[in-house]
Scaffold this active site. Structure first.
Site, PDB file in Angstrom:
ATOM      1  CD  GLU A  17      -2.941   1.064   2.279  1.00 37.14           C
ATOM      2  OE1 GLU A  17      -3.640   0.039   2.262  1.00 37.14           O
ATOM      3  OE2 GLU A  17      -3.092   1.996   3.088  1.00 37.14           O
ATOM      4  CG  HIS A  77      -7.378   2.772  -0.992  1.00 37.78           C
ATOM      5  ND1 HIS A  77      -7.000   2.702   0.327  1.00 37.78           N
ATOM      6  CD2 HIS A  77      -6.713   1.764  -1.618  1.00 37.78           C
ATOM      7  CE1 HIS A  77      -6.142   1.700   0.489  1.00 37.78           C
ATOM      8  NE2 HIS A  77      -5.946   1.130  -0.678  1.00 37.78           N
ATOM      9  CG  ASP A 109     -12.086   7.896   9.350  1.00 35.59           C
ATOM     10  OD1 ASP A 109     -13.023   7.294   9.909  1.00 35.59           O
ATOM     11  OD2 ASP A 109     -10.988   7.375   9.100  1.00 35.59           O
ATOM     12  CB  ALA A 123     -18.026   0.995   3.211  1.00 31.00           C
TER      13      ALA A 123
END
Ligand code: FAD
Length: 284
Positions: A17, A77, A109, A123
């Site tokens: 990542e 993402h 967030d 989500a």
């Protein structure tokens, strides 16, 4: 090109990542890191998405660059925060055009000072829209130690099971003891869920920022780990211990049947290279 769901079906995966850099210097660092880890042939790499504001295009910029300049398989993402259905639809069309086939669909967030109003609350709402065209492999977030906003463990697992009834796989928040992962997988299995859950492993190079992240996402830093790092003499020793702990944990996770290892690189190559060498995770 290959969808992550297909790669997970053919053996343990290795993934890294990264976060999108904000400065020219940080861009050069990421470029060097990618050049250093590309020979490890990860099955995929993921690129995080900003909490809000004007820099969200950076995720797309990085995955576009990866598609053009590397052989890496990117996963972008994407979060709910502040998004409307039509901007998500346009972004997905753009990702399709660029050949991006993998999306990690997240709640996100709310930023302290940003605009959070949008069409998506959880989500699961976003996952439905990402999965609908049928052309993306869709991942979701899992929190082995429970999401900090979850009122109890049962509801946390139920909402995760709901997400995985649509998505293809989950990637976990980082954690430091294998039992958290085993318990998560067992609890999902009790709910009839057997989709792959890829554990996220964080090699600690510097304790203070990891403590801040852990406090935000509900990860416990075990006493033994805090004490080992506190006893270290210098930053190089901290990084050595952090990498050793990550190697140990990744080994235990693979032995427990994890479908892959997702390494949080923090845009640095050293720990990822050492973990892969120690566990013979390089793919040929
Ligand atoms: P959700 O699944 O929406 O869950 C959030 C909370 O709501 C949980 O407590 C859940 O149990 C609860 N919930 C879910 N559905 C319902 C429902 N229908 N009714 C009531 N409660 C419900 N953040 C970023 O901003 N950018 C990133 O790039 C990013 N990457 C990440 C990568 C990974 C692997 C992980 C694990 C996290 C990442 N995050 C990122 C952080 C993530 O966005 C936060 O943890 C966020 O607070 C929750 O995201 P989620 O997808 O788990 O949300």
């Amino acid at each position: 090109m290959a969808r992550i769901a297909e790669r997970l079906a053919s053996g343990p995966t290795l993934s890294f990542e990264f976060f999108p850099p904000k400065t020219a210097g940080a861009q050069l660092t990421l470029g060097r890191t990618i050049a250093a880890v590309e020979p490890l042939k990860p099955d995929f790499v993921s690129v995080t998405y900003g909490a809000g504001g004007s820099d969200r295009h950076r995720t797309g910029d990085v995955v576009t660059w990866m598609r053009r300049e590397t052989d890496l398989e990117p996963m972008a993402h994407l979060t709910c925060v502040g998004h409307h259905r039509d901007d998500v639809a346009s972004l997905l069309v753009e990702y399709r055009r660029l050949g991006v086939e993998n999306i990690l669909a997240l709640g996100g967030d709310p930023p302290k000072d940003g605009d959070v109003a949008g069409d998506y609350q959880f989500a699961s709402d976003l996952i439905a829209d990402v999965a609908a065209p049928g052309c993306f492999s869709v991942g979701v977030a899992a929190h082995p130690e429970m999401h900090p906003r979850s009122p109890d463990r049962a509801s946390d697992r139920r909402h995760l099971a709901d997400k995985l009834s649509v998505a293809d796989f989950a990637v976990t928040q980082f954690f430091f003891e294998v039992e958290h992962y085993i318990r998560l997988v067992d609890e999902l299995s009790d709910l009839g869920v057997d989709k792959p859950v890829v554990p996220g492993v964080m090699p600690i190079a510097n304790l203070a920022p990891i403590q801040r992240m852990a406090a935000m996402n509900g990860t416990e830093i075990p006493k033994w780990l805090g004490e080992r790092i506190a006893a270290a003499d210098d930053p190089a020793e901290v990084a050595r211990i952090g990498t050793e702990v990550a190697i140990d944990l990744a080994g235990q996770l693979l032995a427990a049947g994890a479908p892959g290892i997702h390494l949080y690189t923090l845009n640095r190559p050293d720990a990822a290279q050492r973990v892969c060498a120690a566990l013979d995770l390089r793919h040929d």
